[in-house]
Scaffold this motif. Structure first.
Motif, PDB file in Angstrom:
ATOM      1  N   GLU A 143     -25.731  12.474 -35.422  1.00  0.00           N
ATOM      2  CA  GLU A 143     -26.685  13.585 -35.453  1.00  0.00           C
ATOM      3  C   GLU A 143     -26.047  14.829 -36.045  1.00  0.00           C
ATOM      4  N   LYS A 144     -24.858  15.146 -35.540  1.00  0.00           N
ATOM      5  CA  LYS A 144     -24.160  16.334 -36.064  1.00  0.00           C
ATOM      6  C   LYS A 144     -22.741  15.927 -36.405  1.00  0.00           C
ATOM      7  N   SER A 170     -19.088  16.076 -37.462  1.00  0.00           N
ATOM      8  CA  SER A 170     -18.087  17.159 -37.470  1.00  0.00           C
ATOM      9  C   SER A 170     -16.788  16.603 -38.030  1.00  0.00           C
TER      10      SER A 170
END
Lengths: 296, 319
Positions: free
Chosen positions: A291-292, A294
Motif C-alpha cells: 500500500e505504501k 517505503s
C-alpha cells in the motif's frame, strides 16, 4: 496441544494483525530483491522463503529491544540465523524493526559495510550476535546461549533457524543429541524445509529422509507447518512456545518455497545464489506491491 | 648460570585443573565444558564443586566450540577442555567463525599437546596447533612451562577479554617457577642473563633450555634464557633487546618449525634485526609412539639439541 505460555515474557509485545504483517513481509521482499540486484550477488531464494518467519519473530513473537542493542540480551528473546547466506532477509527485518537505519541496506555486500555478505559481529552491526555462513554451527551456538539464559535465571526464549540442506552438516546432529539430553527447554529451532540446495533437490543430494522421525528419535518435540502462511505459522509458533519449560527443546519443520512471492523464482534451487537482472527486478517489484512502499 | 631449585615435578595439566577450580570459587561467570576427558584435563575438582556450571558435551568437539561461543552471550566465560588435537585441528572452522571472527570470550584449554603425549602416537600428538591458532586474527596463544605457571596463566586468561588458546601437556616436569607469580600475558620472562646467545623457549622446552644453559656454562658459553610463554601477542621488545645484545638466537619448542614460536621470532628478526637463528623444533614430520623421553630424544627436542643449535648459531655469528 498448545499449553498456556509459561511466563509473561513469552507474550507478544506487538499486536500486529496478519494483514499488517503481510504488508511488512512484502516490503521486506522488495528489500531483498533490490539488495541482491544492486550488487549482483547474494541469496534471494532462501531469503524470500523465510520472510514470514523472520517477520513473525521480530514483529510479533519476540520480546526484544532493538535500541540500544545489547549483545548479552538479558531478559530478551533472541534469534540466531545459522544459514547465514539468507542475510538479505535478516538485514531487512533487523533494519525495519529498528536495529539500524533502513538506508544502510543500500550498503549490503559493499566495501566498508557493516552488512557483510554473511552476517558478522565483527563490524558491530546491531542485532547480530554471531557470525554465520559456514554452515552447521548455529544450533550449537543457540543451545549455548539458551543454557546461559538458564544460568542467569532468564526466562526468555532462544530461536534459531537452519536450512534443510544444512542438516547434512554433522555438527547439527551433535547439537541435536545434546540439547534434549541437557533439557534445553527454552529453545525453539526452525528448519527451512524448502527441499532445495545448490546442486538440486535435498532428497537427491543428501537424502534427509523423515526429519520428524529423526528429531523425535533424538528427543525433540517436533511440529510441522507451512512457513509461508502467517495463518498457519503463527499458531504453530504459539504452540511451540506453549511446549517450552517441559524439559525438551522444540523443533519446527517449516515447509517453504524458495523464492516465495516472486513467481519466476519460486520452488527452484536456481535462485539460491543468483541475483535478478534489471528486467527481472522490475517484474519482481510489480509482483511485490504494498500500500505504501517505503523502499530504502 | 643461575640455579633453578624445585621441590617437586608435576604435570602442567594439573596446573590448569587447579587454576580452573580456583576460578570456580572466585569468578561466578566462569563455566567449563569438556568433551569426555574430565580426568585427563584434571577438571574433576571443578566438576565436583560447581556442577551447575559444568557442561559434559561428550565426544562432540564441534558442538562444544559452538556451545562455548553461545554461552558468552549472556556474560559467561567458557573454558573448553579436550586434547590439543581435538581443540584445534578438529574444530578449526568452528573456532574461526563462531569464536575468533565473532570475537567471543572463549578460553580454549588444550592438554596433551606435542610429542610428550607419548605412546598414543601421531594421531593424538598435534605439533601444528600453535600455528593454527596464531594465524587466527586476535587469537591469543599461550604455552606455559610448568605447573605453577599453567595455574597462573589459567587465572590470568579469565580476566582477559577475548579468545585465548591455552596449551599444556601430559608429562610430569620440574615445577620451578614461583607459586605466587603474576602471569602477564604477552610478557617474556627473563630466566638467565647472558651475553653470548639468546635462547627463547616455550612450554616444556623451557626446562630443557635451563638444562642446556648449564651444559653451555660448562663450555664457557653464557646463554641468555627467556621463557616466551605467550606466542601471540609476542613480546617483540624483549626479544629484540636480547637479540641485539647477544647477536644470535636459538628458539626451542615442542611444535613444528612451520608455524611455531621460532617462525614468529624469525619473522620479527627478519623485519627488525636480521641475525643468525637456529630452531629446535620438529622438522616437517609427524610423531610416533614411544615414551616422552624417547620421543624428545629422537625428534631432537632436548638439552643436547639446544646445545648443538647454540654451537651452530654461534659459529654463524658475525665476528
Amino acid at each position: 496441544m498448545a499449553q498456556p505460555t509459561t511466563s509473561e515474557t513469552h507474550a507478544p509485545e506487538a499486536t500486529k494483525s496478519i494483514p499488517e504483517l503481510k504488508q511488512i513481509a512484502t516490503q521486506v521482499r522488495r528489500d531483498i530483491v533490490r539488495m541482491v540486484h544492486a550488487v549482483n550477488s547474494g541469496h534471494p531464494g532462501g531469503s524470500l522463503g523465510c520472510t514470514e518467519l523472520l517477520v513473525s519473530l521480530y514483529f510479533k513473537v519476540m520480546q526484544h529491544t532493538p535500541e540500544p542493542f545489547d549483545m548479552d540480551g538479558i531478559g530478551q528473546d533472541m534469534f540466531f540465523l545459522s544459514n547465514g547466506h539468507i542475510s538479505p532477509v535478516f538485514y531487512s527485518v533487523l533494519a525495519r524493526s529498528g536495529y539500524f537505519p533502513v538506508s544502510e541496506l543500500a550498503t549490503f555486500r559493499k566495501l566498508n559495510s557493516r552488512l557483510q555478505g554473511h552476517p558478522a559481529t565483527h563490524e558491530h552491526l546491531p542485532g547480530i550476535r554471531i557470525a554465520s555462513g559456514s554452515l552447521g554451527q548455529g544450533l550449537s551456538v543457540a543451545t549455548g546461549a539458551a543454557q546461559a539464559k538458564k544460568l542467569n535465571g532468564d526466562k526468555s526464549t532462544v530461536f534459531v533457524l537452519m536450512g534443510d540442506g544444512e542438516l547434512e552438516e554433522g555438527q547439527i546432529w551433535e547439537a541435536a543429541l545434546y540439547a534434549p539430553h541437557h533439557k534445553v527447554d527454552n529453545l525453539i529451532a526452525f528448519v527451512d524445509r524448502n527441499g532445495q540446495q545448490i546442486d538440486g533437490p535435498t532428497d537427491k543430494i543428501g537424502g534427509l529422509g523423515d526429519l520428524r522421525a529423526k528429531f523425535e528419535a533424538f528427543g525433540w518435540r517436533v511440529l510441522e507447518t507451512d512457513g509461508n502462511q502467517f495463518e498457519t505459522l503463527l499458531p504453530t509458533i504459539e504452540e511451540a512456545q506453549g511446549l517450552l519449560g517441559q524439559g525438551v527443546p522444540v523443533m519446527v519443520l517449516m515447509d517453504t518455497q524458495m523464492g516465495f512471492g516472486v513467481d519466476f523464482m519460486m520452488g527452484s534451487h536456481k535462485w539460491h545464489g543468483v541475483a535478478p537482472n534489471d528486467e527481472q527486478l522490475a517484474t519482481a517489484l510489480l509482483q511485490l506491491e504494498v500500500e505504501k512502499a517505503s523502499d530504502y | 648460570m643461575k640455579d633453578f631449585p624445585y621441590t617437586e615435578s608435576k604435570d602442567t595439566r594439573s596446573g590448569f585443573g587447579a587454576g580452573l577450580h580456583e576460578l570456580g570459587k572466585t569468578n561466578p561467570n566462569v563455566v567449563a565444558l569438556c568433551a569426555d576427558l574430565i580426568g585427563s584435563l584434571k577438571m574433576d575438582a571443578f566438576v565436583k564443586d560447581f556442577p551447575q556450571r559444568f557442561f559434559q558435551v561428550g565426544i562432540a568437539e564441534a558442538n562444544m566450540m559452538g556451545l562455548a561461543a553461545g554461552l558468552t552471550i549472556g556474560g559467561k566465560i567458557p573454558f573448553t577442555g579436550t586434547f590439543a588435537n581435538f581443540s584445534t585441528g578438529r574444530v578449526y572452522d568452528q573456532i574461526r567463525q563462531s569464536i575468533a571472527y565473532s570475537g567471543k570470550n572463549v578460553k580454549i584449554c588444550a592438554s596433551h599437546a606435542g610429542l610428550t603425549l607419548g605412546e598414543d602416537g601421531a594421531t593424538h600428538q598435534i605439533l601444528e596447533d600453535i600455528g593454527l591458532m596464531k594465524m587466527l586474527p586476535h587469537m591469543c596463544v599461550i604455552n606455559p612451562c610448568d605447573y605453577n605457571q599453567t595455574k597462573a596463566a589459567t587465572l590470568a586468561i579469565a580476566d582477559y577479554e577475548g579468545p585465548v588458546y591455552l596449551r599444556f601437556g601430559r608429562p610430569v616436569v620440574p615445577n620451578f617457577t614461583p607459586a605466587d607469580q603474576q602471569f602477564e600475558i604477552g610478557k617474556g620472562v627473563l630466566l638467565n642473563e647472558g651475553a653470548d646467545v639468546s635462547i627463547f623457549a616455550t612450554g616444556h622446552l623451557v626446562w630443557k633450555a635451563i638444562l642446556a644453559g648449564k651444559l653451555l656454562a660448562d663450555k664457557g658459553i653464557n646463554a641468555e634464557i627467556i621463557n616466551i610463554h605467550t606466542i601471540k601477542p609476542l613480546d617483540a621488545r624483549m626479544i629484540l633487546e636480547s637479540a641485539r645484545k647477544t647477536r644470535c638466537v636459538v628458539t626451542a619448542e615442542e611444535h613444528q618449525m612451520n608455524g611455531g614460536l621460532g617462525d614468529s621470532i624469525a619473522q620479527l628478526l627478519a623485519r627488525e634485526e636480521p641475525l643468525p637463528l637456529e630452531m629446535v623444533a620438529v622438522n616437517d614430520s609427524f610423531g610416533e609412539s614411544g615414551t616422552p623421553d624417547q620421543l624428545m630424544e629422537k625428534y631432537g627436542l632436548n638439552e643436547k639439541a639446544i646445545v648443538a643449535a647454540v654451537e651452530k648459531v654461534m659459529a654463524r655469528k658475525a665476528k
